[in-house]
Design a protein around this motif. Sequence first.
Motif, PDB file in Angstrom:
ATOM      1  N   UNK A   1       0.847  -1.202   0.000  1.00  0.00           N
ATOM      2  CA  UNK A   1       0.000   0.000   0.000  1.00  0.00           C
ATOM      3  C   UNK A   1       0.877   1.245   0.000  1.00  0.00           C
ATOM      4  N   UNK A   2       0.480   2.253  -0.757  1.00  0.00           N
ATOM      5  CA  UNK A   2       1.263   3.482  -0.856  1.00  0.00           C
ATOM      6  C   UNK A   2       1.220   4.260   0.460  1.00  0.00           C
ATOM      7  N   UNK A   3       2.381   4.743   0.878  1.00  0.00           N
ATOM      8  CA  UNK A   3       2.468   5.608   2.051  1.00  0.00           C
ATOM      9  C   UNK A   3       3.218   6.871   1.673  1.00  0.00           C
ATOM     10  N   UNK A   4       3.462   7.721   2.660  1.00  0.00           N
ATOM     11  CA  UNK A   4       4.041   9.035   2.372  1.00  0.00           C
ATOM     12  C   UNK A   4       5.504   8.970   1.937  1.00  0.00           C
ATOM     13  N   UNK A   5       6.175   7.838   2.148  1.00  0.00           N
ATOM     14  CA  UNK A   5       7.582   7.769   1.772  1.00  0.00           C
ATOM     15  C   UNK A   5       7.779   7.547   0.276  1.00  0.00           C
ATOM     16  N   UNK A   6       6.714   7.734  -0.504  1.00  0.00           N
ATOM     17  CA  UNK A   6       6.800   7.613  -1.958  1.00  0.00           C
ATOM     18  C   UNK A   6       6.947   8.960  -2.650  1.00  0.00           C
ATOM     19  N   UNK A   7       6.818  10.068  -1.917  1.00  0.00           N
ATOM     20  CA  UNK A   7       6.637  11.370  -2.555  1.00  0.00           C
ATOM     21  C   UNK A   7       7.931  11.909  -3.161  1.00  0.00           C
ATOM     22  N   UNK A   8       7.793  12.516  -4.343  1.00  0.00           N
ATOM     23  CA  UNK A   8       8.877  13.173  -5.064  1.00  0.00           C
ATOM     24  C   UNK A   8       8.296  14.446  -5.677  1.00  0.00           C
ATOM     25  N   UNK A   9       8.899  15.633  -5.424  1.00  0.00           N
ATOM     26  CA  UNK A   9      10.001  15.893  -4.501  1.00  0.00           C
ATOM     27  C   UNK A   9       9.596  15.658  -3.041  1.00  0.00           C
ATOM     28  N   UNK A  10      10.610  15.447  -2.222  1.00  0.00           N
ATOM     29  CA  UNK A  10      10.368  15.182  -0.817  1.00  0.00           C
ATOM     30  C   UNK A  10       9.762  16.413  -0.146  1.00  0.00           C
ATOM     31  N   UNK A 125      -6.085   6.529   0.177  1.00  0.00           N
ATOM     32  CA  UNK A 125      -4.959   7.400   0.536  1.00  0.00           C
ATOM     33  C   UNK A 125      -4.573   7.143   1.990  1.00  0.00           C
ATOM     34  N   UNK A 126      -3.283   7.207   2.312  1.00  0.00           N
ATOM     35  CA  UNK A 126      -2.879   7.058   3.713  1.00  0.00           C
ATOM     36  C   UNK A 126      -3.268   8.292   4.523  1.00  0.00           C
ATOM     37  N   UNK A 127      -3.621   8.101   5.768  1.00  0.00           N
ATOM     38  CA  UNK A 127      -3.993   9.230   6.621  1.00  0.00           C
ATOM     39  C   UNK A 127      -2.742   9.896   7.198  1.00  0.00           C
ATOM     40  N   UNK A 128      -2.847  11.207   7.381  1.00  0.00           N
ATOM     41  CA  UNK A 128      -1.752  11.978   7.935  1.00  0.00           C
ATOM     42  C   UNK A 128      -1.801  13.402   7.440  1.00  0.00           C
ATOM     43  N   UNK A 129      -0.744  14.143   7.722  1.00  0.00           N
ATOM     44  CA  UNK A 129      -0.663  15.553   7.344  1.00  0.00           C
ATOM     45  C   UNK A 129       0.647  15.800   6.601  1.00  0.00           C
ATOM     46  N   UNK A 130       0.546  16.473   5.465  1.00  0.00           N
ATOM     47  CA  UNK A 130       1.726  16.926   4.714  1.00  0.00           C
ATOM     48  C   UNK A 130       1.733  18.448   4.759  1.00  0.00           C
ATOM     49  N   UNK A 131       2.854  19.019   5.193  1.00  0.00           N
ATOM     50  CA  UNK A 131       3.065  20.469   5.154  1.00  0.00           C
ATOM     51  C   UNK A 131       4.222  20.715   4.188  1.00  0.00           C
ATOM     52  N   UNK A 132       3.982  21.538   3.187  1.00  0.00           N
ATOM     53  CA  UNK A 132       4.976  21.619   2.120  1.00  0.00           C
ATOM     54  C   UNK A 132       5.022  23.015   1.518  1.00  0.00           C
ATOM     55  N   UNK A 133       6.169  23.361   0.993  1.00  0.00           N
ATOM     56  CA  UNK A 133       6.399  24.628   0.297  1.00  0.00           C
ATOM     57  C   UNK A 133       7.724  24.518  -0.448  1.00  0.00           C
ATOM     58  N   UNK A 134       7.925  25.288  -1.509  1.00  0.00           N
ATOM     59  CA  UNK A 134       9.168  25.184  -2.273  1.00  0.00           C
ATOM     60  C   UNK A 134      10.309  25.971  -1.644  1.00  0.00           C
ATOM     61  N   UNK A 135      11.509  25.487  -1.881  1.00  0.00           N
ATOM     62  CA  UNK A 135      12.701  26.206  -1.426  1.00  0.00           C
ATOM     63  C   UNK A 135      12.945  27.443  -2.279  1.00  0.00           C
ATOM     64  N   UNK A 136      12.761  27.330  -3.587  1.00  0.00           N
ATOM     65  CA  UNK A 136      13.024  28.433  -4.514  1.00  0.00           C
ATOM     66  C   UNK A 136      11.757  28.788  -5.288  1.00  0.00           C
ATOM     67  N   UNK A 137      11.628  30.060  -5.630  1.00  0.00           N
ATOM     68  CA  UNK A 137      10.493  30.521  -6.416  1.00  0.00           C
ATOM     69  C   UNK A 137      10.632  30.267  -7.894  1.00  0.00           C
TER      70      UNK A 137
END
Length: 542
Positions: A1-10, A125-137
């Motif tokens: 089953x897919x989990x959060x450790x599959x995401x790209x970019x991290x 979808x796996x349950x949880x929270x993702x907080x994300x933003x880019x390093x560069x604009x």
Amino acid sequence: MTTFDCLVPRPVGVTPAPGRFVLDAGTTLAADAGAASAARWLRQVLGAATGLALPPSTVDARIELRVDQGVVREAEGYRLEITPEVVRVTAADAAGAFYAAQTVRQLLGPDAFRAANVHSGGWSLPCGVVVDRPRFGWRGCLLDVARHFMPKNALLRFVDLLAAHKLNVLHLHLTDDQGWRMEIKRYPRLTEVGAWRHGSRVGWRRDDSHDGRPHGGFYTQADLHEIVAYAAERGVTVVPEIDVPGHVQAALAAYPELGNTGERLDVWPLWGVSENVLNMSDSTVKFFQNVFDEVVDVFPSPVVCIGGDEVPTVQWQRSPEARRRAAELGLADVTELHGWFLRQMAERLADHGRRVLGWDEMAEGAMPEGAIVASWRGEEAGAMAAAEGYDVVMCPEQHVYLDHRQSEHPDEPVPVGFLSTLQDFYRYDPLPAGLDAATAHRVLGSQAQVWTEHLDSPRRVDYAAFPRLVAFAEVVWSPREARDLADFERRLAEHHLPRLDALGVEYRPLTGPLPWQTRPGVPGRPRARAQSSSGTSSQHAT
């Protein structure tokens, strides 16, 4: 089953939780006005891949997307919360909502990247929270459609691939010695003549031989409006490039009066740096001001690239008219005509409210006000421009040129340029060592480059770009301290290459080229990294 450790970019942060959210025929999807385009895209791609309608709902939507800068403040950032009952996206802006939607698609697994439902079993979808933003604009990729034309449908597909990796700038290299690809209504011969050449050099050769096979194509302004709108829906800004005052032989073939010799020229079938450059007359300045007037009507990008790279001054040195022109303008030498011409274009674009982007040769003269420097011959010019108060996009050929060879594998097709492996791309950092904190904010980001002298089809572009562009995407998105090469390689092999397979991307396998990806007998030109900063060899002809 897919989990959060599959995401790209991290992502910046992940907090897993027990349980899963199940998508089924009763799953609804709703969005506020700020996230409407993200919801429209997500419904379209997931509807095709899953067979689920995901209809909108005004109450109790099970997937919710909204923009709220009171919750998420960083540009392009988002917060994705998944519980067994609801998927809730809160984003800083429309782009952030779209990137959250891309994350949702990744979490559903590779079959979510297909154009029809081939999946067995349910979707969750796996349950949880993702907080994300880019390093560069500025997270960009240049695509050279001048050397080898990219048909419109393939270009739209390339936009989709950039967006899937959370890249947000497509730098479209529209003109060069080998072809003019944008319709300019005031000057129809630019495409009637300049969009077509009678052959192409195959591989790297020092003679004037070519294959004798006509090549060409161009985009109408309607095509380009469509491409721009399509990209905008996916958070991608299309930055057009009209390269002046060098790399202009296609324009000179169409309008010989723009040149210095009066000689009638063909669109160039060879690679490298042509000595044929623009003359500096008032009529030539006016001609290209008119060209840029049409460019800004088509491209809403706040930035327009005017090129400025690799401009031989041989013809100006020989030309009495050029020497007189330099003297009239109070210039010390004809070499200063280069910077003067770029400033005329920059001023015209400023009248339209646009900033100019130029290759780092632009920084060798008096810079246009507000200009952005694309540092390609190394990082030194970019660091110096940043120290002088100019914004910079880092795109050094030693690190982020996707046409450069990927390995020393004996079957590597047309091996040109520096050795730039997947690992080399991942280890690159756009902030040069030693750049002080007070200057670092001038580095807007970075841009990978796809020059296409040796990439004559979308299949060849796929091979050159992927999977190295995946590594680059993580470099410009993820926090520097969060990058981990071994973990990236695991996520790539286990999770992301299957996504590329589902999308039909003909990437280079990690073990080397497949038989049909080789080019036996086509000579390349490998270069050693020690030659890196001379600037004497063309960025376009590696």
